[in-house]
Design a protein around this motif. Structure first.
Motif, PDB file in Angstrom:
ATOM      1  N   THR A 183      90.653  -1.456  -0.765  1.00 58.15           N
ATOM      2  CA  THR A 183      90.244  -0.055  -0.706  1.00 58.15           C
ATOM      3  C   THR A 183      88.759   0.025  -0.377  1.00 58.15           C
ATOM      4  N   TYR A 184      88.398   1.117   0.267  1.00 60.62           N
ATOM      5  CA  TYR A 184      86.977   1.356   0.618  1.00 60.62           C
ATOM      6  C   TYR A 184      86.742   2.860   0.594  1.00 60.62           C
ATOM      7  N   ASP A 185      85.707   3.284  -0.115  1.00 61.99           N
ATOM      8  CA  ASP A 185      85.493   4.720  -0.303  1.00 61.99           C
ATOM      9  C   ASP A 185      84.464   5.318   0.644  1.00 61.99           C
ATOM     10  N   GLY A 186      84.018   4.535   1.644  1.00 59.46           N
ATOM     11  CA  GLY A 186      83.052   5.052   2.608  1.00 59.46           C
ATOM     12  C   GLY A 186      83.707   5.488   3.903  1.00 59.46           C
ATOM     13  N   GLU A 187      82.881   5.680   4.939  1.00 60.28           N
ATOM     14  CA  GLU A 187      83.376   6.107   6.246  1.00 60.28           C
ATOM     15  C   GLU A 187      84.036   4.939   6.992  1.00 60.28           C
ATOM     16  N   ALA A 223      81.874   3.073   9.603  1.00 61.76           N
ATOM     17  CA  ALA A 223      80.981   2.050   9.056  1.00 61.76           C
ATOM     18  C   ALA A 223      81.756   0.769   8.749  1.00 61.76           C
ATOM     19  N   LEU A 224      82.960   0.936   8.212  1.00 66.72           N
ATOM     20  CA  LEU A 224      83.803  -0.223   7.895  1.00 66.72           C
ATOM     21  C   LEU A 224      84.191  -0.964   9.173  1.00 66.72           C
ATOM     22  N   LYS A 225      84.508  -0.225  10.226  1.00 61.43           N
ATOM     23  CA  LYS A 225      84.908  -0.838  11.489  1.00 61.43           C
ATOM     24  C   LYS A 225      83.761  -1.645  12.100  1.00 61.43           C
ATOM     25  N   HIS A 248      92.047   5.775   0.854  1.00 58.44           N
ATOM     26  CA  HIS A 248      91.059   4.686   0.877  1.00 58.44           C
ATOM     27  C   HIS A 248      91.659   3.300   1.094  1.00 58.44           C
ATOM     28  N   TYR A 249      92.883   3.264   1.622  1.00 58.25           N
ATOM     29  CA  TYR A 249      93.590   1.979   1.763  1.00 58.25           C
ATOM     30  C   TYR A 249      93.417   1.417   3.172  1.00 58.25           C
ATOM     31  N   LEU A 304      77.281  -3.546   3.170  1.00 61.56           N
ATOM     32  CA  LEU A 304      78.118  -2.367   3.396  1.00 61.56           C
ATOM     33  C   LEU A 304      77.882  -1.327   2.308  1.00 61.56           C
ATOM     34  N   GLU A 305      77.570  -0.119   2.718  1.00 66.17           N
ATOM     35  CA  GLU A 305      77.433   0.972   1.753  1.00 66.17           C
ATOM     36  C   GLU A 305      78.827   1.432   1.333  1.00 66.17           C
TER      37      GLU A 305
END
Length: 433
Positions: free
Chosen positions: A121-125, A128-130, A172-173, A210-211
């Protein structure tokens, strides 16, 4: 009322058995004798079996049968089958013999790609993750170099890693979706080791650059392998289908295709139809030390890939040619795991000519196609019960503890009569009175 036990796994084998007897059995002596009867007299072999799993108390035997006369890609095989169900080996053998002089079976491996995923899971944009993923992807792969070097030396390894956005399905998955080539190994341990390293690298890199919060949920291979495919088929002119129990080949071909078409559109029929194919597939998978539960799960998922559960096999009758085929996902291995440990697995693989994983995929697919052909052929000609009940006859006689002389008499009677449980009981009772 039984009570829970703590530390059961730490007990010796004899202590485990005695606790079970004291807790669950009335006739302890009979139960103890039965457990010991199935121990192997070869102490080394018995110890080997006991170390396959935890809390072993004895061995559970299944018959290992052989279905001969399988002509696959112009090579003749005798196929080992480990199964308890009456008529499966007989049906496979009959199908093999039927097709032996009609061109045999043709099989080919279409692809061998296997899949594993890191779920997180990731709670940011996502953007940004990509960007983060594209930066660290080479490091994800290089971090597994100690794990992959031997596999890469043989021509396998990591094929690719993708970032998948699944947040529309679950808040967030996301996934790291990785593909692998594992050659002659089924590759479960290899894939899972790579995935866990991906997860460690992902977490450590995310903390540094990573933020937002990234949390790894789990890392595990998938038993759904839609790109690890094998196809097997049989075909011949419709007129060549004529045999002792197929007097009208044109009518047989028509009814056979209709039966397969019904399994294509009717899930209630498709489940039983596919179970017939799995009778052959599972029996060979088990005999060769592979994971039949994983194969079952993946194959049935594939049967529902278009949104509706459907037949694994297909049939066509065109230009006076009958064709019957199966296309299924199979992740199998011929090295590693039980393949190098279980003596009968090694025996079975040697019987098959020590096949590669690809060759084993072809053999297993053919076994499933043959079994399905035998079942549908029976259903559309004599009916399934005639052959099945005659094979089941010996089980009924053993349940009734028939003597050799009684068995001989009953078997002779049912050569020309319909087998039912009640009819067998009646004959035995008459013989004994």
């Amino acid at each position: 009322m039984p009570t829970a036990i703590s530390g059961f796994s730490k007990l010796s084998k004899s202590e485990k058995i005695e606790w079970l007897l004291d807790t669950y059995f009335t006739d302890k002596d009979a139960a103890r004798t039965l457990v010991k009867k199935y121990w192997n007299s070869d102490e080394k072999l018995q110890k080997l079996h006991e170390e396959f799993i935890e809390n072993t108390i004895t061995n559970y035997y299944l018959p290992l049968g052989v279905a001969p006369n399988f002509l696959i890609n112009d090579t003749l095989y005798a196929i080992p089958m480990a199964i308890e169900e009456s008529s499966v080996v007989a049906a496979a053998s009959k199908a093999a013999k039927f097709w032996l002089n009609r061109g045999g079976f043709k099989a080919e491996v279409i692809s061998t790609e296997k899949i594993g995923q890191v779920h997180f899971t990731y709670d940011g944009e996502f953007s940004a993750l990509k960007s983060f993923f594209e930066t660290i992807k080479p490091k994800l792969i290089s971090s597994t170099s100690d794990i992959t070097k031997n596999m890469e030396r043989r021509g396998g390894g990591i094929v690719n890693i993708e970032l998948k956005d699944k947040s529309d399905d679950l808040d967030h998955y996301y996934q790291l979706h990785a593909t692998f080539e594992t050659l002659d190994a089924m590759g479960a341990n290899f894939i899972n080791s790579c995935l866990e390293q991906f997860a460690d690298t992902l977490k450590s890199e995310a903390q540094r650059s990573l933020e937002g919060q990234l949390d790894v949920i789990m890392s595990i291979l998938s038993n759904y392998v839609p790109n690890c495919l094998v196809r097997a088929e049989v075909s011949c002119p419709v007129s060549d289908l004529k045999s002792k129990d197929i007097r009208n080949p044109e009518l047989f071909a028509k009814k056979f295709k209709q039966a397969v078409d019904i399994a294509q559109v009717e899930p209630y029929r498709a489940v039983t139809h596919n179970k017939g194919a799995m009778n052959g597939i599972d029996a060979v998978v088990l005999a060769t030390g592979n994971d039949f539960r994983a194969v079952e799960a993946g194959v049935h998922a594939y049967a529902a890939k278009d949104g509706k559960y459907s037949s694994l096999t297909q049939c066509s009758v065109e230009d006076d040619t009958f064709k019957f085929w199966i296309e299924i996902p199979l992740a199998l291995g011929t090295v590693g795991g039980l393949t190098s440990l279980h003596p009968l697995v090694k025996f079975s693989l040697e019987m098959l000519g020590k096949p590669s994983a690809k060759e084993l995929m072809e053999i297993v697919a053919v076994a499933g196609l043959a079994q399905n052909f035998g079942a549908v052929k029976s259903l559309t000609t004599t009916g399934i019960q005639e052959g099945h009940m005659k094979m089941h006859l010996m089980n009924i006689l053993n349940q009734l503890e028939a003597t050799p002389k009684e068995k001989e008499h009953v078997i002779e009677h049912f050569k020309t009569n319909v087998v039912t449980h009640g009819a067998v009981v009646e004959i035995i009772e008459n013989l004994r009175s």
